[in-house]
Design an enzyme around this catalytic site. Sequence first.
Site, short mmCIF file in Angstrom:
data_model
loop_
_atom_site.label_atom_id
_atom_site.label_comp_id
_atom_site.label_asym_id
_atom_site.label_seq_id
_atom_site.Cartn_x
_atom_site.Cartn_y
_atom_site.Cartn_z
N LYS A 253 0.61 4.07 -2.96
CA LYS A 253 0.98 5.28 -2.51
C LYS A 253 1.44 6.33 -2.57
CE LYS A 253 -4.08 5.08 -1.60
NZ LYS A 253 -4.76 5.33 -2.75
N TYR B 9 0.77 -1.36 0.10
CA TYR B 9 0.28 0.24 0.11
C TYR B 9 0.79 1.12 -0.03
CZ TYR B 9 -3.37 3.49 2.13
OH TYR B 9 -4.64 4.23 1.16
#
Length: 298
Positions: free
Chosen positions: A173, A169
Amino acid sequence: MLLDGRVAIVTGAGRGVGRAYALMLAKHGAKVLVNDLGSSAAGVGEDQTPAEEVVSEIRGFGGEAAVNTSDVSEWAGAQSMIDQAVEAFGGLDILINNAGILRDRMLVNMSEEEWDSVIKVHLKGTFAPTHHAANYWRLRQKGGHEVDARVINTTSHSALFANIGQSNYAAAKGGIATFTQVAARELQRYGVTVNAIAPRANTRMTEGLREYTEEQLAKRDPEWIAALVTWLASAESKNISGRVFESWGYGYAVMESWQHGPQTEASRDPGELGDRIRQIVRFARANAGIDRNTWLEP
């Protein structure tokens, strides 16, 4: 009515901050294409109901909206989403890339599929819609039309401050934050600004991570973030691009990207480097760890 007459796409708009974005954009006059697969937080399953409910709510207060269930991480799906907005509402002015999933696990235990799925939804799911939207705006601009468009991406403080257990993640991001800066530089010639939000909100993706007081929960209401996104989507933000904003009820902050730190002379002999490297590291600022990042929160 900051957005009167403007057309927006919001991906992942069936729940959480995406839902808040879609509703506030519509309340300020935008026509909104509500994109959502309706999958679980882990990206499993499909359900059109969340997107339909948001569209119904927008129409209920007199706004214009339509449902889209394209997979934004699929090339053709991203193109069809852009096409639908243009066909349904006559154009496109705003793209908000918000769709995402979580597959949290420590690095040593993470599977290839857990890595690939998160990278695909977040990173490709930001690139593909932006690519197709940018080409639409480029052709408009080259055709003599004035373009004043917005792309608003979604990064995360989990990436910016390196949260453990989220290497997939955080990598996605973090990539989105840099993608935002590059895209801003590339698309400015077409009349497009590109910014990113690092939202702090209580949603199904963050529920259960820690306990909050009622006051803290109020400051994590997605509407605080939706207000900034709505302003960034408006004509008033025309001169702001390539920025990443941390956003929640405690306030808004401009994140400052990589900067040059202490330097030392180079050498072709690695045996000479020990003292030099230790010295510049000693004088460099420590990384902003997520555990120490309590900006404005009591």
